[in-house]
Design a protein around this motif. Structure first.
Motif, mmCIF file in Angstrom:
data_model
loop_
_atom_site.group_PDB
_atom_site.id
_atom_site.type_symbol
_atom_site.label_atom_id
_atom_site.label_comp_id
_atom_site.label_asym_id
_atom_site.label_seq_id
_atom_site.Cartn_x
_atom_site.Cartn_y
_atom_site.Cartn_z
ATOM 1 N N PRO A 1 0.841 -1.202 0.000
ATOM 2 C CA PRO A 1 0.000 0.000 0.000
ATOM 3 C C PRO A 1 0.877 1.253 0.000
ATOM 4 N N TRP A 2 0.419 2.283 -0.683
ATOM 5 C CA TRP A 2 1.280 3.462 -0.801
ATOM 6 C C TRP A 2 0.478 4.716 -1.100
ATOM 7 N N GLU A 3 0.940 5.807 -0.546
ATOM 8 C CA GLU A 3 0.442 7.136 -0.877
ATOM 9 C C GLU A 3 1.642 8.057 -0.829
ATOM 10 N N PHE B 1 3.461 5.952 6.152
ATOM 11 C CA PHE B 1 4.430 5.614 5.113
ATOM 12 C C PHE B 1 5.753 6.337 5.320
ATOM 13 N N LEU C 1 -2.238 3.491 9.499
ATOM 14 C CA LEU C 1 -1.175 3.191 8.541
ATOM 15 C C LEU C 1 -0.385 4.473 8.277
ATOM 16 N N ALA D 1 5.492 0.614 4.612
ATOM 17 C CA ALA D 1 4.156 0.887 5.170
ATOM 18 C C ALA D 1 4.176 0.418 6.622
ATOM 19 N N ASN E 1 -6.951 6.887 7.180
ATOM 20 C CA ASN E 1 -6.891 6.370 8.570
ATOM 21 C C ASN E 1 -8.153 6.701 9.350
ATOM 22 N N ARG F 1 1.126 10.048 7.350
ATOM 23 C CA ARG F 1 -0.035 9.179 7.595
ATOM 24 C C ARG F 1 -0.834 8.927 6.327
ATOM 25 N N TYR F 2 -1.470 7.759 6.276
ATOM 26 C CA TYR F 2 -2.417 7.428 5.203
ATOM 27 C C TYR F 2 -3.648 8.320 5.343
ATOM 28 N N SER F 3 -4.153 8.827 4.229
ATOM 29 C CA SER F 3 -5.286 9.768 4.298
ATOM 30 C C SER F 3 -6.585 9.072 4.699
ATOM 31 N N VAL G 1 -4.882 -2.915 2.994
ATOM 32 C CA VAL G 1 -5.587 -1.745 3.559
ATOM 33 C C VAL G 1 -6.983 -2.149 4.026
ATOM 34 N N ILE H 1 -7.572 2.449 9.423
ATOM 35 C CA ILE H 1 -7.964 1.442 8.423
ATOM 36 C C ILE H 1 -8.772 0.302 9.035
#
Ligand code: BMA
Length: 316
Positions: A13-15, A299, A297, A285, A31, A27-29, A81, A33
Motif C-alpha cells: 500500500p502506498w500514498e 508511510f 497506517l 508501510a 486512517n 499518515r495514510y489519508s 488496507v 484502516i
C-alpha cells in the motif's frame, strides 16, 4: 542511497508524501484502516501486525472484546488496507507481531500467564493451524520481536522486561536461541535517553534489514500529569551484533497528533507493531495502533528514514 535487503512487495500500500510535509513519516489519508466495526464482538482493535502471504496479505490482530478480554484473531487482505477479520480467537493475550523466517510464520505476543505476562511464540504455515512453542521469556516481559532471519546461526528476539502493571520503566534487550526453545545470552540494546521516550522504550515491528544495518522502529513513552504518551522513534542496529546501536534519532518520527491518536480508550498512543517493506523501491508501510482503539497506517522510505536518523543522530 540506503537499500532494503529482502523481498519485493509490488502491491505494497502506498500514498505519496503530501506536498509541503516536512517529516520523514506521513499518515495514510484513509486512517484509521481498522476499527471495532471490523468485528461484531470487538470493543477495540489496535496494536496488530501484517505480513505478505501468497498474492495478498495475512495478519494477526489485537482485539479487546466486549468483556474486555484481550485476544488475538487472524485476518486477510488483498491490498493490505481493507481487511477481513476472522472471528476465531487463536490465542489470549495482546500486542502480536508476525515474522516470516525461512518460509514459516512466527507469532510472538504478550502471553497471559497466572504469574504475569511472558512472550508467547507460535508457528504456522497457513494461519489456520498454529503450533505453540515454548515461551521465550519468564514473567514478566512484553514487546517480544523476532528478527526475520538467523544471525550467526542464532534466532534473535528483542524483548522488554517489565512489571505486572503499567510499567514506569523499560529498556530493550536482545535474547538469542539456537532452536527457538532455549533462550538466553541477553544483551542490553538501549534505554530511554530523550524526553519524549524518558519513561520507557519497546521494540515495534520486525526489524528491517538494510545495507546500513537493521532499521528498528520502536515506541517511546513520556509521562505527563495526564498519563503516558506513546510515540514512535527509530534506530539502526549493527547487522551482525544487533545489540550495538549504530545510529538513533533523537526525536520521535511519529507522535499522537491526529484525533484518532489522541482520542480513544487510551488517549495519545501511537504503537507500531508491523512494517511492510518493498525492497525494489525502499517504500515502507507502517501499521500502528492508535489510542488503543483502531489500527492506522503510515508511510516512509528506507532512504528517507535512515537519512533522518543520521541527521538527527544522538549517537555521536
Ligand atoms: C502498553 C501495552 C499496549 C498499549 C499501551 C498503551 O503497556 O499494553 O498494548 O497500547 O500500553 O495503553
Amino acid at each position: 542511497m540506503a537499500k532494503a535487503i529482502g523481498k519485493a512487495i509490488s502491491n505494497l500500500p502506498w500514498e505519496n508524501k503530501p506536498a509541503g510535509y516536512q517529516y520523514p513519516v506521513w499518515r495514510y489519508s484513509g486512517n484509521p484502516i481498522i476499527t471495532r466495526d471490523n468485528l461484531f464482538f470487538a470493543n477495540s482493535i489496535f496494536n496488530s501486525a501484517v505480513v505478505p502471504y501468497g498474492d495478498g496479505f495475512r495478519g494477526v490482530f489485537r482485539v479487546d472484546d466486549r468483556t474486555r478480554d484481550q485476544v488475538i484473531v487472524t485476518g486477510r487482505s488483498a491490498d493490505a488496507v481493507n481487511w477481513q477479520l476472522d472471528e476465531k480467537v487463536i490465542f489470549r493475550g495482546y500486542d502480536p507481531r508476525i515474522c516470516e523466517i525461512d518460509g514459516r510464520y512466527y507469532l510472538s505476543w504478550v502471553n497471559l500467564t497466572p504469574h504475569g505476562t511472558t512472550i508467547g511464540v507460535a508457528v504456522t504455515d497457513d494461519f489456520e493451524n498454529w503450533e505453540q512453542l515454548e515461551d521465550a521469556t519468564y514473567p514478566v516481559a512484553r514487546n517480544g520481536v523476532l528478527f526475520p532471519r538467523k544471525i550467526n546461526d542464532e534466532y534473535m528476539m528483542l524483548v522488554r522486561p517489565c512489571d505486572r502493571g503499567h510499567t514506569p520503566y523499560g529498556d530493550i534487550f536482545i535474547e538469542r536461541s539456537k532452536d527457538l526453545e532455549y533462550w538466553g545470552k541477553y544483551r542490553f540494546v538501549m534505554g530511554p535517553v530523550r524526553n519524549w521516550e524518558m519513561t520507557k522504550v519497546g521494540a515495534g515491528p520486525t526489524p528491517i534489514e538494510t545495507d546500513e544495518g537493521w532499521l528498528m522502529f520502536y515506541h517511546g513513552v513520556i509521562t505527563s500529569c495526564n498519563g503516558f504518551t506513546y510515540s514512535m522513534g527509530a534506530a539502526i542496529l549493527d547487522i551482525n551484533e544487533p545489540w550495538k546501536v549504530l545510529h538513533r534519532a533523537d526525536s520521535f518520527l511519529l507522535a499522537p497528533h491526529e484525533i484518532y491518536e489522541t482520542v480513544g480508550d487510551v488517549p495519545n498512543v501511537v504503537f507500531p507493531c508491523a512494517a511492510l517493506t518493498d525492497s525494489a523501491t525502499g517504500r515502507i508501510a507502517i501499521y500502528y495502533g492508535a489510542a488503543d482503539t483502531s489500527v492506522a497506517l503510515a508511510f516512509t522510505t528506507v532512504d528517507e528514514t535512515i537519512d533522518y536518523i543520521k541527521k538527527h543522530d544522538m549517537i555521536k
